[in-house]
Design an enzyme around this catalytic site. Structure first.
Site, PDB file in Angstrom:
ATOM      1  N   HIS A 165       0.842  -1.201   0.000  1.00  0.00           N
ATOM      2  CA  HIS A 165       0.000   0.000   0.000  1.00  0.00           C
ATOM      3  C   HIS A 165       0.879   1.254   0.000  1.00  0.00           C
ATOM      4  O   HIS A 165       0.619   2.207  -0.738  1.00  0.00           O
ATOM      5  CB  HIS A 165      -0.893   0.051   1.248  1.00  0.00           C
ATOM      6  CG  HIS A 165      -1.913  -1.021   1.331  1.00  0.00           C
ATOM      7  ND1 HIS A 165      -2.010  -1.869   2.408  1.00  0.00           N
ATOM      8  CD2 HIS A 165      -2.913  -1.392   0.501  1.00  0.00           C
ATOM      9  CE1 HIS A 165      -3.010  -2.714   2.234  1.00  0.00           C
ATOM     10  NE2 HIS A 165      -3.569  -2.451   1.066  1.00  0.00           N
ATOM     11  N   LYS A 184     -18.038  -8.307   8.026  1.00  0.00           N
ATOM     12  CA  LYS A 184     -16.671  -8.786   7.860  1.00  0.00           C
ATOM     13  C   LYS A 184     -15.955  -8.821   9.212  1.00  0.00           C
ATOM     14  O   LYS A 184     -16.110  -7.920  10.029  1.00  0.00           O
ATOM     15  CB  LYS A 184     -15.918  -7.867   6.889  1.00  0.00           C
ATOM     16  CG  LYS A 184     -14.570  -8.395   6.485  1.00  0.00           C
ATOM     17  CD  LYS A 184     -13.970  -7.555   5.363  1.00  0.00           C
ATOM     18  CE  LYS A 184     -12.580  -8.064   5.022  1.00  0.00           C
ATOM     19  NZ  LYS A 184     -11.933  -7.255   4.017  1.00  0.00           N
ATOM     20  N   ARG A 210      -1.066  -6.179  -8.206  1.00  0.00           N
ATOM     21  CA  ARG A 210       0.098  -7.028  -7.952  1.00  0.00           C
ATOM     22  C   ARG A 210       0.316  -8.036  -9.060  1.00  0.00           C
ATOM     23  O   ARG A 210       1.442  -8.445  -9.322  1.00  0.00           O
ATOM     24  CB  ARG A 210      -0.085  -7.793  -6.632  1.00  0.00           C
ATOM     25  CG  ARG A 210      -0.118  -6.900  -5.406  1.00  0.00           C
ATOM     26  CD  ARG A 210      -0.547  -7.689  -4.219  1.00  0.00           C
ATOM     27  NE  ARG A 210      -1.931  -8.139  -4.471  1.00  0.00           N
ATOM     28  CZ  ARG A 210      -2.747  -8.579  -3.553  1.00  0.00           C
ATOM     29  NH1 ARG A 210      -2.359  -8.681  -2.309  1.00  0.00           N
ATOM     30  NH2 ARG A 210      -3.978  -8.937  -3.852  1.00  0.00           N
ATOM     31  N   SER A 219      -2.474  -7.930   2.570  1.00  0.00           N
ATOM     32  CA  SER A 219      -2.954  -7.910   3.953  1.00  0.00           C
ATOM     33  C   SER A 219      -3.341  -9.302   4.423  1.00  0.00           C
ATOM     34  O   SER A 219      -3.101  -9.671   5.576  1.00  0.00           O
ATOM     35  CB  SER A 219      -4.147  -6.954   4.094  1.00  0.00           C
ATOM     36  OG  SER A 219      -3.738  -5.620   3.876  1.00  0.00           O
TER      37      SER A 219
END
Length: 149
Positions: free
Chosen positions: A17, A41, A90, A127
């Site tokens: 990030h 979540k 990515r 993450s």
């Protein structure tokens, strides 16, 4: 003013990030790090910790602002007068996923998504990998800013 929103859960913020943000700074007058909240979540870090991680990581950068939001990212962008959504890529899997979301967001709102490809040596960082390594007692320090360690 060219304002972008960089949305995410940032659970936690990673050096991936940071890489995207540092490289995006010359492109925008302001970047809002927007922590999306979702009651369904389960997060590893509290919202307060995630806000603190972001604020401490970028405490010396006047062009970065940290905010939280619920609902659609495009609605948050409109509310904050942001014409761009910033996303990092990515790999090709990220590209396909983010392309679909970006096209949908544009169709709904006219808000453009700007993609930056992760720097060499950062593409493996996510993450979810950090959370998994941390949960299992491994060393994750090489993937996160000092504030998360």
């Amino acid at each position: 003013m060219k304002r972008a929103v960089f949305p995410g859960s940032f659970d936690p913020i990673t050096l991936g990030h940071v890489d995207i943000l540092e490289r995006a700074l010359p492109l925008f007058d302001e970047i809002i790090l927007a922590i999306g909240t979702n009651a369904d979540k389960k997060y590893m870090f509290s919202l307060e910790d995630r806000v603190r991680f972001l604020e401490e990581t970028f405490k010396n950068e006047v062009k970065i602002k940290v905010m939280t939001y619920k609902g659609l990212t495009v609605d948050f962008c409109k509310k904050e007068n942001a014409a761009f959504i910033l996303r990092g890529l990515r790999n090709s899997i990220d590209l396909e996923f983010e392309k679909t979301i970006g096209q949908t967001n544009y169709k709904m709102s006219g808000i453009e998504t700007v993609f930056l490809i992760s720097s060499s040596g950062k593409g493996h960082i996510s993450s979810s990998v950090v959370r998994d390594v941390r949960k299992n007692g491994g060393d994750f320090s090489f993937m996160v800013p000092e504030v998360v360690k």
